[in-house]
Design an enzyme around this catalytic site. Structure first.
Site, short mmCIF file in Angstrom:
data_model
loop_
_atom_site.label_atom_id
_atom_site.label_comp_id
_atom_site.label_asym_id
_atom_site.label_seq_id
_atom_site.Cartn_x
_atom_site.Cartn_y
_atom_site.Cartn_z
N LYS A 19 27.94 21.49 35.22
CA LYS A 19 28.01 22.81 35.87
C LYS A 19 27.38 22.84 37.26
O LYS A 19 26.37 22.22 37.52
CB LYS A 19 27.31 23.87 35.00
CG LYS A 19 27.96 24.18 33.69
CD LYS A 19 29.40 24.70 33.82
CE LYS A 19 29.50 26.03 34.52
NZ LYS A 19 28.92 27.12 33.75
N GLU A 32 25.90 35.40 42.52
CA GLU A 32 25.85 36.28 41.34
C GLU A 32 24.68 37.25 41.45
O GLU A 32 24.79 38.42 41.06
CB GLU A 32 25.73 35.44 40.06
CG GLU A 32 27.03 34.71 39.74
CD GLU A 32 26.89 33.75 38.57
OE1 GLU A 32 25.92 33.84 37.81
OE2 GLU A 32 27.78 32.89 38.43
N SER A 44 23.19 23.81 35.18
CA SER A 44 22.99 24.36 33.85
C SER A 44 21.98 23.50 33.11
O SER A 44 21.98 22.28 33.26
CB SER A 44 24.33 24.36 33.11
OG SER A 44 24.11 24.40 31.71
N HIS A 53 44.64 43.89 44.49
CA HIS A 53 44.59 43.89 43.01
C HIS A 53 44.35 42.48 42.46
O HIS A 53 44.79 42.16 41.35
CB HIS A 53 45.90 44.44 42.41
CG HIS A 53 46.40 45.67 43.09
ND1 HIS A 53 45.98 46.94 42.75
CD2 HIS A 53 47.26 45.83 44.14
CE1 HIS A 53 46.59 47.83 43.54
NE2 HIS A 53 47.36 47.18 44.39
#
Ligand code: ARG
Length: 457
Positions: free
Chosen positions: A282, A289, A276, A155
């Site tokens: 970043k 992803e 980025s 979880h």
């Protein structure tokens, strides 16, 4: 001019042609189409439907087409509906009247099914190699992880410490199952449809067993209608590819979490991260992803084909042309994904100290306290309640769990040591468990399974 113009007095409307043409994507099958045609010609010679001179002339024209396609000088004609039409048209231009005999006893229905099976066989075998390479990377990472441990989660809550190697092997086993599934799919698709004709076989003395063996298939079709309409193998391939995608996606999600500042468990190599355009600080896990994102499309490819197949009456229907784009796309995306994610894993920098710190504090070894009580004769449900009560008190009073254990009448002096850093993971001793002893055994079993999977089948 189409192959079938004789039946028609008018030509095809442009809108119809634009909608039904498959050449833009079935060009991918050129190699397999030539292979199928070569076998078909040899089969026709063998049963006397072509003289050996005619056979030679067709085989030589097919070789020329092969060279033209390979060197990209093959000129497609606006009337070429698909790759089969294009090849036959060119063979006829090259071989003259003999070209008109190439399609003897054959339909595009058995031809396209043959081509696609050959393509799928070839390409799923390449996916097998890619998945095995990924398994090898996971094995290397597991070996290099040594005794490093981290929290195992359920979880997304810290549950119990596990060896990092155990975590890597968990992904490895799932990919080994994918290899098994690929082989299973490869075994079932290894059947030649050539000789089924449009749907019913032929009055000509064709020899489908012979062409099947020339093409390297394990068997020929048993039923001509099934042969031209069966696309189970495409659906199965798409399922296995989607499953691999789902595995990559789950690993991707984990890399996104692990490499976040919140977790700080690892840093992605610069080669497998991106920046980025606006925020200078970043470093994003884009490959991970996309492993997550592209899986939507893999599942879509499978779902789309299943819906196309559902409700199709026997035997061939043009709907079946919709089998190719999803298959080509899924194979391509999975292969790209395996390479990108394999690279990300191979170059991942692990922060052992951060991982271990996360796995040491708090009540992560609470189950060890409960099992201590079990060993000393307390029924598990009671032991659970006693420890849960201590955990709740330590949270409410902001006190150390180990202090409460020391003060508790239920525990001996030796119990608090169970909570010391690094102790809990060493106590996972059961077969297949997350501690050093079973993981060392697992490493041997994984190496054996990987070796077995690498042997040619
Ligand atoms: N492009 C077609 C396909 O992919 C080839 C077979 C065409 N057969 C036919 N009867 N129109 O399925």
């Amino acid at each position: 001019m189409t192959l079938w113009h004789g039946r028609f007095s008018g030509g095809m409307d442009d809108a119809m042609a634009a909608y039904t043409v498959s050449l833009p994507f079935d060009r991918e099958l050129a190699k397999e189409d030539l292979e199928g045609s070569r076998a078909h010609v040899q089969g026709l010679v063998r049963v006397g439907l072509l003289t050996s001179e005619e056979g030679e002339s067709l085989l030589s024209a097919l070789s020329t087409v092969d060279e033209e396609l390979t060197s990209q000088v093959f000129v497609f004609d606006p009337s070429d509906e698909d790759i089969h039409t294009a090849v036959e048209r060119r063979v006829t231009e090259l071989a003259g009247p003999t070209g008109a005999k190439l399609h003897t006893g054959r339909s595009r229905n058995d031809q396209v099914a043959t081509d696609l099976r050959l393509w799928t066989k070839r390409n799923l075998s390449l996916v097998v190699v890619d998945v095995l390479e990924f398994c090898q990377i996971l094995q290397e990472r597991a070996t290099a992880a040594g005794e490093t441990y981290l929290p195992g989660y359920t979880h997304v809550q810290r549950a119990q410490p596990v060896l990092l190697a155990h975590h890597f092997y968990a992904h490895g086993w799932s990919l080994l199952r994918d290899v098994d599934r690929l082989h299973d799919c490869l075994k079932r698709l290894d059947v030649s449809p050539l000789g089924a004709g449009a749907l019913a076989g032929s009055s000509l003395p064709l020899d489908p067993d012979y062409t099947a063996s020339l093409l390297g298939f394990a068997a020929r079709f048993e039923n001509s209608m099934d042969a031209v309409s069966d696309r189970d193998f495409v659906a199965e391939a798409l399922f296995v590819l989607a499953m691999i995608g789902i595995h990559l996606s789950r690993m991707g999600e984990e890399l996104v979490l692990w490499s976040s500042e919140e977790f700080g468990f690892c840093t992605l190599d610069d080669g497998f991260a991106s920046g980025s355009s606006m925020l200078p600080q970043k470093k994003n896990a884009d490959a991970a992803e996309l492993a997550r994102g592209k899986t939507g499309r893999l599942v879509g490819n499978l779902t789309g084909l299943l819906v196309t197949l559902k409700g199709l009456p026997l035997s061939y229907n043009r709907d079946l042309q919709e089998d190719k784009e999803p298959l080509f796309d899924s194979v391509n995306q999975v292969r790209l994904g395996l390479r990108a994610m394999g690279g990300a894993y191979a170059t991942l920098q692990i922060h052992d100290a951060v991982m271990q710190r996360a796995a040491d504090g708090g009540a992560i070894a609470a189950i060890d306290l409960a099992e201590y009580l079990v060993v000393h004769g307390t029924p598990f449900r009671e032991a659970h309640a006693i420890v849960a009560d201590l955990v709740r008190r330590s949270i409410d009073d902001h006190s150390e769990l180990s202090e409460l254990v020391n003060l508790s009448e239920h525990f001996g002096e030796d119990a608090a040591a169970l909570l010391l850093p690094g102790v809990a993971v060493t106590r996972r001793t059961t077969p297949g468990g997350a501690g050093p002893k079973p993981v060392a055994e697992q490493a041997v079993r994984f190496a054996e399974a990987l070796q077995a999977a690498q042997r040619p089948r």
